[in-house]
Design a protein around this motif. Structure first.
Motif, PDB file in Angstrom:
ATOM      1  N   LYS A 175      -2.640   1.817  12.070  1.00 35.42           N
ATOM      2  CA  LYS A 175      -2.123   0.573  11.487  1.00 35.42           C
ATOM      3  C   LYS A 175      -1.259  -0.192  12.497  1.00 35.42           C
ATOM      4  CE  LYS A 175      -2.621  -1.004   7.859  1.00 35.42           C
ATOM      5  NZ  LYS A 175      -3.590  -2.090   7.534  1.00 35.42           N
ATOM      6  N   LEU A 176      -0.401   0.549  13.229  1.00 35.43           N
ATOM      7  CA  LEU A 176       0.460  -0.112  14.215  1.00 35.43           C
ATOM      8  C   LEU A 176      -0.386  -0.747  15.314  1.00 35.43           C
ATOM      9  CD1 LEU A 176       3.416   2.460  14.533  1.00 35.43           C
ATOM     10  CD2 LEU A 176       3.452   0.255  13.366  1.00 35.43           C
TER      11      LEU A 176
ATOM     12  N   LEU B  96      -0.799   5.796  10.440  1.00 35.93           N
ATOM     13  CA  LEU B  96       0.247   4.865  10.882  1.00 35.93           C
ATOM     14  C   LEU B  96      -0.014   4.389  12.312  1.00 35.93           C
ATOM     15  CD1 LEU B  96       2.803   3.336  10.281  1.00 35.93           C
ATOM     16  CD2 LEU B  96       4.139   5.388  10.747  1.00 35.93           C
ATOM     17  N   VAL B  97      -0.462   5.301  13.164  1.00 31.66           N
ATOM     18  CA  VAL B  97      -0.787   4.892  14.538  1.00 31.66           C
ATOM     19  C   VAL B  97      -1.885   3.825  14.505  1.00 31.66           C
ATOM     20  CG1 VAL B  97      -1.832   5.644  16.706  1.00 31.66           C
ATOM     21  CG2 VAL B  97      -0.051   7.020  15.652  1.00 31.66           C
TER      22      VAL B  97
ATOM     23  N   LEU C 266       1.322  -1.736  19.095  1.00 36.41           N
ATOM     24  CA  LEU C 266       1.128  -0.727  20.137  1.00 36.41           C
ATOM     25  C   LEU C 266       0.287  -1.324  21.249  1.00 36.41           C
ATOM     26  CD1 LEU C 266       0.401   2.551  18.148  1.00 36.41           C
ATOM     27  CD2 LEU C 266       2.379   2.059  19.559  1.00 36.41           C
TER      28      LEU C 266
ATOM     29  N   LEU D  40      -0.900  11.227   7.704  1.00 36.55           N
ATOM     30  CA  LEU D  40      -0.049  10.038   7.604  1.00 36.55           C
ATOM     31  C   LEU D  40       0.257   9.459   8.978  1.00 36.55           C
ATOM     32  CD1 LEU D  40       2.422  11.263   4.841  1.00 36.55           C
ATOM     33  CD2 LEU D  40       0.664   9.510   4.599  1.00 36.55           C
ATOM     34  N   SER D  41       0.541  10.341   9.953  1.00 38.11           N
ATOM     35  CA  SER D  41       0.880   9.836  11.281  1.00 38.11           C
ATOM     36  C   SER D  41      -0.345   9.188  11.925  1.00 38.11           C
ATOM     37  CB  SER D  41       1.464  10.943  12.154  1.00 38.11           C
ATOM     38  OG  SER D  41       0.572  12.027  12.221  1.00 38.11           O
ATOM     39  N   GLU D  42      -1.525   9.773  11.657  1.00 38.41           N
ATOM     40  CA  GLU D  42      -2.765   9.218  12.187  1.00 38.41           C
ATOM     41  C   GLU D  42      -2.986   7.784  11.653  1.00 38.41           C
ATOM     42  OE1 GLU D  42      -4.989  11.100  14.262  1.00 38.41           O
ATOM     43  OE2 GLU D  42      -5.860   9.104  14.547  1.00 38.41           O
TER      44      GLU D  42
ATOM     45  N   GLY E  45       1.414  15.416   6.963  1.00 38.38           N
ATOM     46  CA  GLY E  45       2.078  14.764   8.089  1.00 38.38           C
ATOM     47  C   GLY E  45       1.068  14.299   9.117  1.00 38.38           C
ATOM     48  N   GLU E  46       0.046  15.128   9.322  1.00 40.02           N
ATOM     49  CA  GLU E  46      -0.997  14.822  10.291  1.00 40.02           C
ATOM     50  C   GLU E  46      -1.756  13.543   9.886  1.00 40.02           C
ATOM     51  OE1 GLU E  46      -1.333  16.552  13.054  1.00 40.02           O
ATOM     52  OE2 GLU E  46      -3.019  15.307  13.708  1.00 40.02           O
TER      53      GLU E  46
ATOM     54  N   GLU F 165       0.863  -1.183   0.000  1.00 38.53           N
ATOM     55  CA  GLU F 165       0.000   0.000   0.000  1.00 38.53           C
ATOM     56  C   GLU F 165       0.895   1.227   0.000  1.00 38.53           C
ATOM     57  OE1 GLU F 165      -2.601   0.146   3.385  1.00 38.53           O
ATOM     58  OE2 GLU F 165      -3.287  -1.918   3.074  1.00 38.53           O
ATOM     59  N   ILE F 166       0.486   2.223  -0.768  1.00 41.06           N
ATOM     60  CA  ILE F 166       1.227   3.488  -0.755  1.00 41.06           C
ATOM     61  C   ILE F 166       0.301   4.565  -0.203  1.00 41.06           C
ATOM     62  CG2 ILE F 166       2.283   5.284  -2.217  1.00 41.06           C
ATOM     63  CD1 ILE F 166       4.072   2.864  -2.155  1.00 41.06           C
ATOM     64  N   TRP F 167       0.794   5.290   0.792  1.00 40.11           N
ATOM     65  CA  TRP F 167      -0.029   6.340   1.397  1.00 40.11           C
ATOM     66  C   TRP F 167       0.547   7.707   1.068  1.00 40.11           C
ATOM     67  CZ3 TRP F 167      -0.017   4.304   7.163  1.00 40.11           C
ATOM     68  CH2 TRP F 167      -0.592   3.027   7.199  1.00 40.11           C
ATOM     69  N   LYS F 168      -0.363   8.638   0.777  1.00 46.77           N
ATOM     70  CA  LYS F 168       0.049  10.026   0.583  1.00 46.77           C
ATOM     71  C   LYS F 168      -0.831  10.908   1.441  1.00 46.77           C
ATOM     72  CE  LYS F 168       1.535   9.385  -4.168  1.00 46.77           C
ATOM     73  NZ  LYS F 168       1.334   9.707  -5.568  1.00 46.77           N
TER      74      LYS F 168
END
Lengths: 406, 262
Positions: B255-256, B252-253, B262, B248-250, B245-246, B239-242
């Motif tokens: 997904k983790l 990723l959290v 987490l 993307l970090s959201e 920063g806000e 998967e490619i995400w664009k």
């Protein structure tokens, strides 16, 4: 003698023909086209050149009887009885290959005071383990260890021998292979077996830029080394079906010109190879101080920090933290690369990781070719926010836990 | 002390590509520098010579242009060199390479010590050194980190093991492969460059070796053969995400969390 013969009469444009060879092995001297010692026998000139100019002339060599060799043997890598986990990984692969051609799986275990440890290996599904427990084998010394290897191969005649690409394995496997004048392929990343028992050995070459598929068509045993964390170890089973066979080699054959004077313990370093989660700092990190956000993220995730080569060269991290062909190979459950472009040398050291998350602002970065989750963004934008959110998340969870206990 | 060093010319870069359709290596340019790990081997030999007196010989197997790296070793302080070059050595794998070099060593003399670099940057196998030692029937020690003492008939070394350092005393003659960092390699000096520019670099071919059996050299002497070469595979399940920063970090959290990290 296999050689490439040039049909001089068919040479029309020698300068064009010279360009065919990527190794500059074709020369045109005194109106005569020749091949020099730079030739790698890649046969590109035959395949790509005009018909009939280059020709491969081969003499048939006598084929060996492959049926005389049977089974897959795994060398048990250990230090003073502590078995290196690469051993189990190789046993797992050996079982998989053996099932295809109905071969037994053997283990070769040599050392001193190791008898008690041998049984443990059987839990991983070995059919027979050969144990050489002799005082002369206490420390790893090349001549006695090779002598035992020779004895084992002569008696058992395994078709395939797998050795871990450890410090010991990389020293012992070539020595044993040379003794039998047979082939050895180092650092294989993929292994498979043909019906005719030929081992397919695939390894990175040219710094990982290409993969080479290698085989050993007319020699036995077929030696291959594999680095730690390339294959997966099988589950340890409670049941044992294999057997232990004790062997000895006469003391006269175990003499060595090497004397071990002292063994000093190194300070136990945290090894990135054993980490389950790794955060990698790459070249997009602009200054050493900025690594603090990487360490903070690693703390939150219980991860180890590793880096790419440029950061090691800049002196920002210990060389033991370098991932890649000139560093360590890792296979964690999760790896997050931060500002790593993904040079092939780096990728070769981590592309077996179970989950790869890559953060980089350059959409074209080659790291996105291997990432499971490719995040196109600036590390300076993404990581601080990520840290904030993880912290907030944790606080929430703790609050909830606190609330529920009250 | 008579010290031999085995060196190799390697590509100046490992940036090579494979044409996916034809399987052909796209590589313009030719072998062009001394294997960086060999610089440490040459340096180690010169250091020992400076301390104990003696002679340093460098040898290599390769195409005629590999003579360049022998000249380079002269500029560092090696006394003599030899290049083993023959079309019949072409296509050699680890075994055939080690056998050719072991024959070359026998041709040139009876060294007390043979030094090899840890590995080459093009093959990355680190296995030629131990195989040479096997063919010469002498002990070898790999991963040498430090030379502690050179005695009359033995050498005391530090061998780098994963969790320990072993101090070993090895009888001469022996072969060692040295780690990078054992000594800092010196740069070729201009003075020595002038002094050695006319020094001979002898070429030897198969007929100069003791064992003339063609079947032991080059492709014929190589038990392993390359079936094909191909580019490394890219991951297809991705998967490619664009986004900002806000965002993307959201994501990723989340997904983790979903993946239970987490």
């Amino acid at each position: 003698m296999a050689k490439i013969v040039i049909n001089q009469k068919k040479v029309i444009n020698p300068q064009e023909l010279i360009k065919l060879c990527p190794f500059a092995a074709i020369e045109y001297v005194n109106n005569y086209l020749t091949i020099n010692a730079a030739c790698k026998m890649c046969n590109i000139c035959i395949k790509q050149g005009p018909e009939g100019v280059f020709e491969l002339v081969e003499e048939q060599v006598e084929a060996i009887d492959k049926d005389k060799w049977r089974g897959i043997a795994v060398y048990v890598d250990h230090l003073e009885g502590d078995i290196h986990p690469v051993t189990m990984e190789l046993i797992g692969k050996a079982k998989e290959l053996a099932a295809k051609i109905n071969y037994p799986v053997y283990a070769l275990f040599m050392g001193h005071d190791i008898k008690d440890r041998a049984k443990e290996i059987l839990h991983y599904g070995v059919d027979e383990i050969f144990v050489y427990d002799q005082e002369e084998l206490k420390d790893f010394r090349i001549e006695p260890y090779t002598a035992v290897f020779e004895d084992f191969i002569n008696n058992i005649m395994p078709s395939i021998v797998l050795v871990g690409g450890t410090t010991i394995g990389r020293s012992l496997a070539p020595r044993a292979a040379a003794r039998f004048r047979t082939g050895l392929t180092a650092d294989c990343t993929i292994l498979d077996v043909q019906e005719n028992t030929d081992l397919d050995q695939i390894r990175p070459a040219f710094g990982g830029n290409i993969m080479a598929h290698i085989h050993t068509p007319n020699h036995r045993p077929q030696f291959a080394t594999v680095r730690y964390k390339i294959f997966s170890a099988p589950e340890r089973s409670e049941e044992i079906h294999g057997q232990i066979t004790y062997c000895t080699v006469e003391s006269e054959k175990l003499v060595s010109k090497i004397e071990v004077l002292d063994i000093k313990k190194k300070e136990r370093e945290e090894s990135i190879e054993d980490a389950e989660v790794i955060i990698v700092a790459g070249r997009a990190i602009q200054k050493e101080d900025d690594l603090s956000m990487i360490y903070e993220l690693a703390d939150l995730l219980g991860a180890h920090v590793a880096t790419t080569r440029p950061l090691i060269e800049a002196g920002w991290a210990d060389p033991r933290k370098q991932i890649g062909l000139s560093g360590r190979t890792v296979k964690p459950k999760l790896i997050i690369t931060c500002g790593v472009s993904g040079a092939i040398q780096f990728v070769a050291g981590m592309n077996n990781s179970e989950c790869i998350v890559a953060i980089d602002k350059d959409e074209k970065a080659s790291i996105f070719g291997v990432a499971h989750y490719g995040i196109i963004g600036d590390v300076y934008e993404v990581i601080p926010r990520l840290i904030e959110k993880i912290k907030a998340n944790k606080v929430n969870v703790e609050d909830m836990a606190y609330a529920s206990t009250n | 002390m008579d010290i031999f060093v085995c060196i190799k010319q390697v590509p100046g870069t490992t940036e090579v590509e494979v044409d996916e359709k034809t399987g052909v290596l796209k590589r313009d340019g030719i072998d062009s520098k001394m294997n960086p790990y060999d610089l440490y081997a040459v340096e180690t030999a010169i250091k020992i010579k400076e301390e104990k007196k003696g002679e340093v010989t460098v040898l290599s197997m390769g195409p005629p242009q590999a003579a360049e790296i022998i000249g380079e070793a002269y500029m560092m302080g090696a006394d003599r060199g030899a290049l083993f070059t023959d079309m019949k050595f072409a296509g050699a794998d680890v075994l055939a390479t080690a056998y050719t070099l072991s024959q070359g060593i026998k041709k040139l003399g009876n060294p007390d010590l043979i030094i090899c670099g840890k590995m080459t940057t093009d093959g990355d196998t680190a296995q030629v050194g131990p195989e040479i030692a096997e063919f010469l029937d002498i002990p070898h020690v790999a991963n040498v980190k430090k030379i502690l003492e050179i005695k009359e008939d033995s050498i005391v070394l530090e061998m780098d093991m994963p969790h320990t350092i072993e101090i070993v005393d090895v009888k001469l003659p022996c072969l060692i492969t040295v780690e990078k960092g054992i000594y800092q390699p010196r740069l070729p000096s201009f003075k020595r460059k002038i002094a050695t520019k006319d020094r001979e670099i002898p070429f030897y071919s198969l007929k100069d070796l003791d064992d003339h059996d063609e079947m032991k050299y080059g492709l014929d002497g190589s038990p392993t053969q390359v079936k094909r070469i191909f580019p490394p595979e890219a991951n297809t399940d991705q998967e490619i995400w664009k986004g900002s920063g806000e965002e993307l970090s959201e994501r990723l959290v989340d997904k983790l969390g979903e993946l239970k990290f987490l």
